[in-house]
Write a protein that holds these residues in place. Structure first.
Motif, PDB file in Angstrom:
ATOM      1  N   ARG A  81      24.591   7.920 -13.648  1.00  0.00           N
ATOM      2  CA  ARG A  81      23.821   6.960 -12.843  1.00  0.00           C
ATOM      3  C   ARG A  81      22.326   7.182 -13.006  1.00  0.00           C
ATOM      4  O   ARG A  81      21.536   6.251 -12.901  1.00  0.00           O
ATOM      5  CB  ARG A  81      24.211   7.055 -11.373  1.00  0.00           C
ATOM      6  CG  ARG A  81      25.500   6.334 -11.030  1.00  0.00           C
ATOM      7  CD  ARG A  81      25.699   6.323  -9.547  1.00  0.00           C
ATOM      8  NE  ARG A  81      25.779   7.674  -9.040  1.00  0.00           N
ATOM      9  CZ  ARG A  81      26.817   8.176  -8.387  1.00  0.00           C
ATOM     10  NH1 ARG A  81      27.856   7.442  -8.135  1.00  0.00           N
ATOM     11  NH2 ARG A  81      26.814   9.419  -7.968  1.00  0.00           N
ATOM     12  N   LYS A  82      21.930   8.444 -13.232  1.00  0.00           N
ATOM     13  CA  LYS A  82      20.506   8.749 -13.410  1.00  0.00           C
ATOM     14  C   LYS A  82      20.002   8.377 -14.800  1.00  0.00           C
ATOM     15  O   LYS A  82      18.807   8.357 -15.038  1.00  0.00           O
ATOM     16  CB  LYS A  82      20.250  10.237 -13.163  1.00  0.00           C
ATOM     17  CG  LYS A  82      20.414  10.651 -11.722  1.00  0.00           C
ATOM     18  CD  LYS A  82      20.093  12.122 -11.563  1.00  0.00           C
ATOM     19  CE  LYS A  82      20.226  12.576 -10.153  1.00  0.00           C
ATOM     20  NZ  LYS A  82      19.035  12.385  -9.371  1.00  0.00           N
ATOM     21  N   LYS A  83      20.923   8.138 -15.743  1.00  0.00           N
ATOM     22  CA  LYS A  83      20.581   7.760 -17.119  1.00  0.00           C
ATOM     23  C   LYS A  83      19.618   8.762 -17.765  1.00  0.00           C
ATOM     24  O   LYS A  83      18.539   8.409 -18.247  1.00  0.00           O
ATOM     25  CB  LYS A  83      20.025   6.349 -17.172  1.00  0.00           C
ATOM     26  CG  LYS A  83      21.034   5.323 -16.718  1.00  0.00           C
ATOM     27  CD  LYS A  83      20.492   3.942 -16.785  1.00  0.00           C
ATOM     28  CE  LYS A  83      21.582   3.003 -16.288  1.00  0.00           C
ATOM     29  NZ  LYS A  83      21.206   1.633 -16.231  1.00  0.00           N
ATOM     30  N   LEU A  84      20.007  10.031 -17.707  1.00  0.00           N
ATOM     31  CA  LEU A  84      19.188  11.099 -18.273  1.00  0.00           C
ATOM     32  C   LEU A  84      19.337  11.149 -19.785  1.00  0.00           C
ATOM     33  O   LEU A  84      20.410  10.888 -20.335  1.00  0.00           O
ATOM     34  CB  LEU A  84      19.620  12.448 -17.687  1.00  0.00           C
ATOM     35  CG  LEU A  84      19.560  12.583 -16.171  1.00  0.00           C
ATOM     36  CD1 LEU A  84      20.172  13.908 -15.751  1.00  0.00           C
ATOM     37  CD2 LEU A  84      18.143  12.470 -15.679  1.00  0.00           C
ATOM     38  N   LYS A  85      18.255  11.511 -20.455  1.00  0.00           N
ATOM     39  CA  LYS A  85      18.296  11.703 -21.902  1.00  0.00           C
ATOM     40  C   LYS A  85      18.760  13.137 -22.173  1.00  0.00           C
ATOM     41  O   LYS A  85      18.253  14.089 -21.562  1.00  0.00           O
ATOM     42  CB  LYS A  85      16.915  11.468 -22.501  1.00  0.00           C
ATOM     43  CG  LYS A  85      16.899  11.556 -23.990  1.00  0.00           C
ATOM     44  CD  LYS A  85      15.508  11.337 -24.555  1.00  0.00           C
ATOM     45  CE  LYS A  85      15.536  11.571 -26.052  1.00  0.00           C
ATOM     46  NZ  LYS A  85      14.243  11.948 -26.562  1.00  0.00           N
TER      47      LYS A  85
ATOM     48  N   GLY B 231      28.392  16.089 -18.421  1.00  0.00           N
ATOM     49  CA  GLY B 231      27.612  14.945 -17.950  1.00  0.00           C
ATOM     50  C   GLY B 231      26.475  14.551 -18.875  1.00  0.00           C
ATOM     51  O   GLY B 231      25.796  13.556 -18.638  1.00  0.00           O
ATOM     52  N   GLY B 232      26.228  15.337 -19.928  1.00  0.00           N
ATOM     53  CA  GLY B 232      25.240  14.955 -20.928  1.00  0.00           C
ATOM     54  C   GLY B 232      23.825  15.450 -20.699  1.00  0.00           C
ATOM     55  O   GLY B 232      22.889  14.939 -21.300  1.00  0.00           O
ATOM     56  N   VAL B 233      23.642  16.463 -19.867  1.00  0.00           N
ATOM     57  CA  VAL B 233      22.295  17.013 -19.673  1.00  0.00           C
ATOM     58  C   VAL B 233      21.834  17.697 -20.958  1.00  0.00           C
ATOM     59  O   VAL B 233      20.694  17.568 -21.360  1.00  0.00           O
ATOM     60  CB  VAL B 233      22.264  17.999 -18.482  1.00  0.00           C
ATOM     61  CG1 VAL B 233      20.923  18.705 -18.388  1.00  0.00           C
ATOM     62  CG2 VAL B 233      22.560  17.275 -17.182  1.00  0.00           C
ATOM     63  N   TYR B 234      22.739  18.428 -21.612  1.00  0.00           N
ATOM     64  CA  TYR B 234      22.450  19.081 -22.877  1.00  0.00           C
ATOM     65  C   TYR B 234      23.694  19.001 -23.744  1.00  0.00           C
ATOM     66  O   TYR B 234      24.791  18.651 -23.276  1.00  0.00           O
ATOM     67  CB  TYR B 234      22.003  20.536 -22.687  1.00  0.00           C
ATOM     68  CG  TYR B 234      22.757  21.297 -21.625  1.00  0.00           C
ATOM     69  CD1 TYR B 234      24.027  21.789 -21.859  1.00  0.00           C
ATOM     70  CD2 TYR B 234      22.181  21.527 -20.381  1.00  0.00           C
ATOM     71  CE1 TYR B 234      24.712  22.485 -20.889  1.00  0.00           C
ATOM     72  CE2 TYR B 234      22.861  22.222 -19.409  1.00  0.00           C
ATOM     73  CZ  TYR B 234      24.130  22.704 -19.664  1.00  0.00           C
ATOM     74  OH  TYR B 234      24.819  23.393 -18.697  1.00  0.00           O
ATOM     75  N   LEU B 235      23.535  19.304 -25.017  1.00  0.00           N
ATOM     76  CA  LEU B 235      24.650  19.198 -25.958  1.00  0.00           C
ATOM     77  C   LEU B 235      25.667  20.311 -25.762  1.00  0.00           C
ATOM     78  O   LEU B 235      26.870  20.086 -25.794  1.00  0.00           O
ATOM     79  CB  LEU B 235      24.117  19.217 -27.399  1.00  0.00           C
ATOM     80  CG  LEU B 235      23.148  18.089 -27.761  1.00  0.00           C
ATOM     81  CD1 LEU B 235      22.526  18.325 -29.121  1.00  0.00           C
ATOM     82  CD2 LEU B 235      23.871  16.749 -27.695  1.00  0.00           C
ATOM     83  N   ASP B 236      25.173  21.531 -25.565  1.00  0.00           N
ATOM     84  CA  ASP B 236      26.046  22.687 -25.415  1.00  0.00           C
ATOM     85  C   ASP B 236      25.336  23.731 -24.578  1.00  0.00           C
ATOM     86  O   ASP B 236      24.120  23.906 -24.710  1.00  0.00           O
ATOM     87  CB  ASP B 236      26.395  23.247 -26.809  1.00  0.00           C
ATOM     88  CG  ASP B 236      27.458  24.309 -26.731  1.00  0.00           C
ATOM     89  OD1 ASP B 236      27.145  25.473 -27.065  1.00  0.00           O
ATOM     90  OD2 ASP B 236      28.596  24.007 -26.323  1.00  0.00           O
ATOM     91  N   ASP B 237      26.084  24.445 -23.737  1.00  0.00           N
ATOM     92  CA  ASP B 237      25.413  25.439 -22.892  1.00  0.00           C
ATOM     93  C   ASP B 237      24.954  26.661 -23.682  1.00  0.00           C
ATOM     94  O   ASP B 237      24.277  27.528 -23.143  1.00  0.00           O
ATOM     95  CB  ASP B 237      26.250  25.833 -21.676  1.00  0.00           C
ATOM     96  CG  ASP B 237      27.663  26.281 -22.003  1.00  0.00           C
ATOM     97  OD1 ASP B 237      27.979  26.453 -23.192  1.00  0.00           O
ATOM     98  OD2 ASP B 237      28.442  26.454 -21.057  1.00  0.00           O
ATOM     99  N   SER B 238      25.250  26.715 -24.977  1.00  0.00           N
ATOM    100  CA  SER B 238      24.696  27.785 -25.810  1.00  0.00           C
ATOM    101  C   SER B 238      23.200  27.562 -26.050  1.00  0.00           C
ATOM    102  O   SER B 238      22.513  28.460 -26.536  1.00  0.00           O
ATOM    103  CB  SER B 238      25.436  27.872 -27.149  1.00  0.00           C
ATOM    104  OG  SER B 238      25.232  26.685 -27.894  1.00  0.00           O
ATOM    105  N   GLN B 239      22.674  26.374 -25.705  1.00  0.00           N
ATOM    106  CA  GLN B 239      21.238  26.092 -25.826  1.00  0.00           C
ATOM    107  C   GLN B 239      20.429  26.853 -24.784  1.00  0.00           C
ATOM    108  O   GLN B 239      19.223  27.005 -24.922  1.00  0.00           O
ATOM    109  CB  GLN B 239      20.968  24.603 -25.623  1.00  0.00           C
ATOM    110  CG  GLN B 239      21.511  23.702 -26.698  1.00  0.00           C
ATOM    111  CD  GLN B 239      21.329  22.251 -26.311  1.00  0.00           C
ATOM    112  OE1 GLN B 239      22.288  21.570 -26.026  1.00  0.00           O
ATOM    113  NE2 GLN B 239      20.095  21.781 -26.291  1.00  0.00           N
TER     114      GLN B 239
END
Length: 173
Positions: free
Chosen positions: A42-46, A82-90
């Motif tokens: 809903r927040k449409k985060l990149k 949810g798409g905040v980042y690609l992988d939590d290894s970042q």
């Protein structure tokens, strides 16, 4: 940089289930992922790329004993789902704080940001007092100018020497 207010995550103790010889995310874990994912969509985060810093404040629903690390797996996986980042290894730096319980509003407050400068170099950092980004002069500078000014207005604290005992604020002889 994202500032997120998410539901309080389930413990890792309830996040996984053994089904035969397989290990799966439990129903409670999948529900948490779906809730967080719908909030984030809903927040449409990149989606953030590259190395990340994640700061988490956990506000639990009650006073039961909880290990902060037991909540992180569900929270980090849900943010990835949810798409905040690609992988939590970042994530290269993760800070977690557990606060006093608020039964009316248990939550996880999360700040996710790209690393503004290489570790140990000057650049942008998050203020430890107000959480706002500011230009830092190096790794030892973790409080912004306005918070440094506010700290200077506070009365000087009397330094306590190790081993010295006090009674009613006065040193004992």
């Amino acid at each position: 940089m994202f500032k997120l207010k998410l539901p309080f995550p389930p413990s890792v103790n309830t996040y996984w289930r053994h089904v035969g010889n397989r290990v799966l995310v439990s129903k409670k874990g999948r529900q948490y992922q779906a809730t967080v994912s719908s909030m984030l969509h809903r927040k449409k985060l990149k989606t953030l790329e590259g190395d990340l810093i994640v700061d988490v404040r956990l506000i639990p629903p009650d006073r039961r004993r909880r290990d902060v690390d037991n909540s992180m797996k569900a929270l980090l996986d849900a943010m990835q789902f949810g798409g905040v980042y690609l992988d939590d290894s970042q994530i290269v730096r993760l800070t977690i704080e557990k606060h006093q319980p608020e039964p009316a509003d248990p939550r996880a407050e999360v700040v996710v940001q790209n690393i503004p400068a290489p570790m140990g170099k000057q650049g942008f950092r998050s203020c430890l007092r107000c959480d706002e980004a500011f230009v830092s002069t190096g790794p030892g500078n973790r409080i912004c100018e306005s918070c440094t000014f506010l700290n200077a207005l506070l009365p000087d604290a009397m330094p306590i020497e190790r081993g010295q005992k006090f009674h009613n604020g006065e040193p004992m002889q």
